[in-house]
Design a protein around this motif. Structure first.
Motif, PDB file in Angstrom:
ATOM      1  N   ASP A 440       0.822  -1.212   0.000  1.00 10.52           N
ATOM      2  CA  ASP A 440       0.000   0.000   0.000  1.00 10.52           C
ATOM      3  C   ASP A 440       0.856   1.262   0.000  1.00 10.52           C
ATOM      4  OD1 ASP A 440      -2.331  -1.365  -0.120  1.00 10.52           O
ATOM      5  OD2 ASP A 440      -2.819  -1.211   2.002  1.00 10.52           O
ATOM      6  N   ARG A 444       0.501   4.211  -2.851  1.00  8.54           N
ATOM      7  CA  ARG A 444       0.372   5.657  -2.672  1.00  8.54           C
ATOM      8  C   ARG A 444       1.356   6.413  -3.558  1.00  8.54           C
ATOM      9  NH1 ARG A 444      -0.323   4.212   2.883  1.00  8.54           N
ATOM     10  NH2 ARG A 444       1.822   4.793   3.421  1.00  8.54           N
ATOM     11  N   ILE A 467      -8.241   9.412  -5.628  1.00  9.75           N
ATOM     12  CA  ILE A 467      -9.079   8.501  -4.834  1.00  9.75           C
ATOM     13  C   ILE A 467      -9.330   7.206  -5.587  1.00  9.75           C
ATOM     14  CG2 ILE A 467     -11.393   8.185  -3.877  1.00  9.75           C
ATOM     15  CD1 ILE A 467     -11.407  11.182  -3.247  1.00  9.75           C
ATOM     16  N   LYS A 468      -9.713   7.311  -6.851  1.00 15.72           N
ATOM     17  CA  LYS A 468     -10.037   6.121  -7.632  1.00 15.72           C
ATOM     18  C   LYS A 468      -8.823   5.225  -7.837  1.00 15.72           C
ATOM     19  CE  LYS A 468     -13.915   8.167 -10.152  1.00 15.72           C
ATOM     20  NZ  LYS A 468     -14.452   8.573 -11.472  1.00 15.72           N
ATOM     21  N   TYR A 471      -7.790   3.483  -4.486  1.00 15.17           N
ATOM     22  CA  TYR A 471      -8.700   2.435  -4.039  1.00 15.17           C
ATOM     23  C   TYR A 471      -8.678   1.236  -4.988  1.00 15.17           C
ATOM     24  CZ  TYR A 471     -12.712   0.245  -1.877  1.00 15.17           C
ATOM     25  OH  TYR A 471     -13.525  -0.638  -1.226  1.00 15.17           O
ATOM     26  N   CYS A 474      -5.687  -0.801  -4.122  1.00 14.33           N
ATOM     27  CA  CYS A 474      -5.746  -1.439  -2.809  1.00 14.33           C
ATOM     28  C   CYS A 474      -6.801  -2.540  -2.736  1.00 14.33           C
ATOM     29  CB  CYS A 474      -6.028  -0.380  -1.745  1.00 14.33           C
ATOM     30  SG  CYS A 474      -6.426  -1.022  -0.115  1.00 14.33           S
ATOM     31  N   PHE A 475      -7.881  -2.410  -3.485  1.00 11.53           N
ATOM     32  CA  PHE A 475      -9.055  -3.258  -3.315  1.00 11.53           C
ATOM     33  C   PHE A 475      -8.871  -4.718  -3.728  1.00 11.53           C
ATOM     34  CE2 PHE A 475     -12.774  -4.972  -5.592  1.00 11.53           C
ATOM     35  CZ  PHE A 475     -13.637  -5.169  -4.534  1.00 11.53           C
ATOM     36  N   ILE A 582      -7.079  10.994   2.106  1.00 12.78           N
ATOM     37  CA  ILE A 582      -7.564   9.946   1.207  1.00 12.78           C
ATOM     38  C   ILE A 582      -7.152   8.570   1.715  1.00 12.78           C
ATOM     39  CG2 ILE A 582      -7.271   8.985  -1.114  1.00 12.78           C
ATOM     40  CD1 ILE A 582      -7.164  11.835  -2.164  1.00 12.78           C
ATOM     41  N   ASN A 583      -5.943   8.449   2.209  1.00 11.45           N
ATOM     42  CA  ASN A 583      -5.486   7.161   2.730  1.00 11.45           C
ATOM     43  C   ASN A 583      -6.292   6.738   3.951  1.00 11.45           C
ATOM     44  OD1 ASN A 583      -3.412   4.952   2.729  1.00 11.45           O
ATOM     45  ND2 ASN A 583      -2.987   5.813   4.732  1.00 11.45           N
ATOM     46  N   LYS A 586      -9.610   5.553   2.748  1.00 11.01           N
ATOM     47  CA  LYS A 586      -9.461   4.256   2.086  1.00 11.01           C
ATOM     48  C   LYS A 586      -9.491   3.116   3.100  1.00 11.01           C
ATOM     49  CE  LYS A 586      -5.564   2.549   1.523  1.00 11.01           C
ATOM     50  NZ  LYS A 586      -4.137   2.314   1.261  1.00 11.01           N
ATOM     51  N   MET A 590     -12.334   0.219   3.117  1.00  6.70           N
ATOM     52  CA  MET A 590     -11.927  -1.181   3.008  1.00  6.70           C
ATOM     53  C   MET A 590     -12.458  -1.987   4.190  1.00  6.70           C
ATOM     54  SD  MET A 590     -10.457  -2.114   0.269  1.00  6.70           S
ATOM     55  CE  MET A 590     -10.053  -3.722   0.939  1.00  6.70           C
ATOM     56  N   TRP A 642     -16.200   9.087  -2.354  1.00 10.44           N
ATOM     57  CA  TRP A 642     -16.240   7.951  -1.425  1.00 10.44           C
ATOM     58  C   TRP A 642     -17.660   7.420  -1.262  1.00 10.44           C
ATOM     59  CZ3 TRP A 642     -11.960   5.643  -0.711  1.00 10.44           C
ATOM     60  CH2 TRP A 642     -10.754   6.336  -0.650  1.00 10.44           C
TER      61      TRP A 642
END
Length: 791
Positions: A440, A444, A467-468, A471, A474-475, A582-583, A586, A590, A642
């Motif tokens: 992660d 970033r 943001i997109k 995420y 990370c997702f 943002i982090n 996130k 999650m 979000w």
């Protein structure tokens, strides 16, 4: 605000602090310092010219500046510029940038009396007559410097470009004063109100003063804490239900209470890990039932009759959390009048105009093309391909470790203690969570790099893109990994085969035996429960950020003394940036995604998450108030992204939840077999084994005696002597799959219908409902006033 520059003197490189009346202007009060710039007092021909022009243009814009040398030994070469914006310039720039001075009158109707008094006391301290808050003043100056040129070239624009070239190293806004109330103080500021009534674990059960947070930090920070509190409130509801389900699974689960007593005692029953039918003198891999005591005990607790109910509840929980947040977000936007304070919504970023280095040029005219470039798109493609390949590598390593937990490995190695797979599974998922943490960090860096190469025109589109990308990166890995334990193995390995079974004394063959040796003779839910718990708690609860335990403030540094001014003390504090916010969001989203998709696997995990979140919310409040510089985030609608992600995760979680429930649990099989057997209340070891196992009376040639061999399957033989089949309890593959698909379809249809209906009912747009009435009232009052004037 503070920035670190080089020297402003073109000749000697040294700077003399100003004298006369300018000094008094800034020392009357901290609130009059709207911006601070730190300059390195050294000679550099190239940077000195740019810095001199930049500072000259600051004065030409109408700002007042003063500079002082650093006091601390480590700041000897630094000169601090303090910028003040006069009221007439502030008013003009505020109108130009859309920063309208609108005090939130609507918020007074929803505040508590104590919060209303705090806000009134804070607003009385704002400089007259414009009543701009200290945050709005800093924002106006900051936005002006973002667009201020510092050279003759077209791309020599803005403070951000100077910072990227290390001519300006940093920038931040000052707090309104000390976070504590001194003895000689005659008034209080918003920071002090938040420190005593919001930050820290001492206020963990107190209500958040969101209107004061909005007044001091702005709408984005206030929106983050509003969502955090909203999320924790719903986690508290889910935790209560989770504890009830745990209680029922242990104390109201007769299978667990009775079966565990006999499972964990020596008996003549054996587990046949690979039973290929009734062969008079066959050899079987036999393990006593006693060796499965721990695994069966865990499996009975997690895979019980209450699991489907909690699965349905957790989906409904996620649906109502989302729709209520949609309504709350719109309500807070209406209360805080954020549409009237829409900073730089359509303003073009200076970086969009200044990004000439990598932009292509027209072949015909040679003019530089501005905007997204093919070169940038190619780099983005390369980054995502690299991330995908790395994710495949990590997944392959985990799967290789996972092979040592498969039944085939246990049978091959003749392992007599099958519960050895539990610590191996835990160690594997701990390693996976640590890899996720460091990955992660890479995400970033890469997301920031991608957004910079995309060269967005507006600040809003740049934030939305960040943001997109963050995420999306990370997702996939945690969801795919948990999905593998939840349903992937069941989908790609449905059963070991259909066996022809001979009835005793008859040549008739029956194709009714359905074997499922996937998860060491149990359902797969116990594996999913361990995996879900480790990944959620370790990666998305405990391992949030390395500076989680930071205690640095602008008043507790060892080198700080009373003679050190506030702008120099706050220079040492770390920044609270858009990427940092943002982090944090996130991590919360999650958490929501994993809980709504796999939370039924082990409900007590939600309780642990709630306790950590309650602490972390107040810890974040403590960080914002004490340990970080004052956040200066430009206002735009990027935070609403979000909410869109939450809605998308609800749709996805409905599918993941039900498919994982059907594939990882024995809910449907047990229900069908119990219904056909009409088993009653015979909750013993025979009842438990009879639900999920096929009994065979087999001969073990090593010991020369018959043993009770139990193998995983859905055919039930209802006879203790194992001589007669109960044909009514047969469950074929076609029947099982039909019931599973029906359950999935009905569940998804019902939950989607509830989600759409609840969005229509609860997600109320307050502005759309309230503004027509307000507009009609204003028109009526204007008409009455016009009639009076006419007469």
């Amino acid at each position: 605000m503070v920035a670190e520059l080089g020297s402003t003197s073109e000749s000697s490189g040294s700077i003399e602090p100003p004298k006369n009346n300018t000094e008094r202007t800034f020392r009357d009060g901290v609130r009059k310092i709207d911006f601070v710039v730190v300059v390195v007092d050294e000679e550099n021909i190239i940077s000195d010219t740019l810095k001199h022009r930049f500072l000259t243009n600051i004065v030409k814009m109408g700002f007042e500046i003063e500079f002082e040398n650093g006091v601390l030994p480590i700041h000897k070469k630094l000169v601090f510029f303090k910028v003040h914006c006069p009221n007439d310039v502030l008013n003009n720039l505020g109108k130009a940038f859309g920063v309208k001075c609108v005090q939130n009158a609507r918020g007074e109707h929803i505040m508590s009396r104590k919060e209303r008094d705090w806000v009134n006391v804070i607003r009385k301290q704002y400089p007259q007559p414009l009543q701009y808050s200290s945050l709005e003043r800093s924002l106006i100056v900051y936005m002006a410097l973002l667009n201020l040129p510092f050279g003759d070239r077209q791309n020599y624009i803005g403070l951000e470009r100077l910072m990227k070239r290390n001519i300006v190293v940093d920038a931040y806004a000052l707090h309104d004063g000390p976070y504590y109330i001194p003895k000689e103080a005659s008034s209080i500021n918003a920071r002090q109100v938040l420190f005593y009534n919001w930050a820290g674990i001492t206020n963990i059960f107190s209500r958040q003063p969101l209107n004061v947070v909005h007044e001091y930090f702005g709408p984005k920070i206030a929106g983050y804490f509003a969502f955090y509190g909203h999320f924790n409130f719903f986690l508290a509801i889910a935790s209560i239900v989770a504890l009830i389900c745990l209680y029922l699974a242990i104390y109201r689960n007769e299978i667990y209470m009775n079966a565990r007593e006999t499972l964990c005692k020596p008996s003549i029953h054996y587990i046949c890990a690979d039973c290929k039918g009734v062969i008079t003198y066959g050899y079987y891999y036999l393990v006593p039932v006693l060796q499965f005591c721990n695994i069966f005990s865990i499996n009975i607790i997690v895979d019980n009759r209450y699991a489907p109910y909690f699965s349905a509840f957790i989906v409904l929980w996620g649906i109502f959390l989302t729709v209520f947040w949609i309504g709350k977000e719109k309500f807070l936007g209406w209360v805080w009048e954020t549409p009237n304070k829409d900073y730089n919504r359509k303003q073009t970023r200076p970086e969009f105009k200044a990004n000439f280095e990598t932009a292509p040029k027209s072949r015909k005219t040679g003019i530089t093309l501005i905007g997204r470039t093919r070169y940038g798109d190619l780099l983005i493609l390369i980054v995502y391909i690299g991330l995908i390949l790395f994710a495949v590598l990590v997944f392959a390593v985990v799967l290789e470790l996972r092979k040592k937990q498969d039944p085939e490995y246990i049978i091959k190695e003749r392992i007599e203690t099958p519960e050895i797979v539990i610590p191996r599974l835990v160690y594997t998922m701990i390693g996976f969570s640590v890899v996720l943490f460091f990955l992660d960090i890479v995400h970033r860096i890469l997301a920031t790099y991608i957004v910079r190469k995309e060269n967005h025109r507006t600040y809003e589109s740049s934030s939305v893109s960040l943001i997109k990308h963050l995420y999306i990166m990370c997702f996939p890995m945690p969801v795919i990994m948990l999905g593998y334990f939840g349903f992937q193995r069941k989908i790609f390995k449905l059963w070991t085969g259909v066996e022809k079974v001979h009835e005793y004394g008859s040549p008739t063959e029956y194709n009714f035996s359905l074997y499922d040796n996937l998860c060491v003779m149990t359902s797969c839910l116990y594996e999913l429960s361990f995996s879900f718990t480790v990944v959620l708690l370790l990666r998305f609860v405990l391992l949030r950020k390395l500076s989680f335990y930071s205690s640095l403030t602008d008043y507790n540094q060892r080198s700080i003394a009373q003679k050190i001014p506030c702008w120099e003390r706050e220079f040492a504090l770390p920044p609270f940036t858009e990427k940092f916010l943002i982090n944090k969001m996130k991590i919360l989203v999650m958490q929501f995604t994993l809980i709504i998709a796999f939370g039924y696997a082990w409900p007590p995990t939600i309780v642990v998450t709630l306790f950590f979140n309650m602490y972390d919310l107040r810890r974040d409040a403590d960080l914002c108030t004490l340990h970080y510089r004052r956040p200066l985030l430009l206002k735009n609608e990027a935070f609403n992204t979000w909410t869109k992600i939450l809605k998308l995760m609800v749709y996805l979680a409905i599918i993941l939840n039900v498919v994982s429930l059907v594939c990882s649990t024995d809910t449907i099989e047990a229900h069908l077999v119990e219904e056909r057997r009409n088993a009653g209340t015979n909750n013993t070891i025979f009842f438990y084994l009879g639900l999920y196992f096929r009994h065979e009376h087999s001969y073990h040639r090593n010991f020369s005696f018959y043993v009770c061999c139990n193998t995983r399957g859905y055919t039930y033989i209802n006879d203790e002597k194992f001589k007669k089949f109960d044909y009514n309890a047969y469950l074929t593959i076609e029947e099982l799959r039909t019931y599973q698909y029906m359950y999935i379809f009905i569940f998804e249809f019902v939950m989607l219908a509830i989600f759409m209906l609840s969005r229509f009912i609860f997600a109320i747009d307050v502005g759309e409902l309230e503004m027509p009435r307000k507009r009609s009232q204003q028109q009526s009052e204007a008409k009455i006033l016009q009639d009076i004037v006419t007469k």
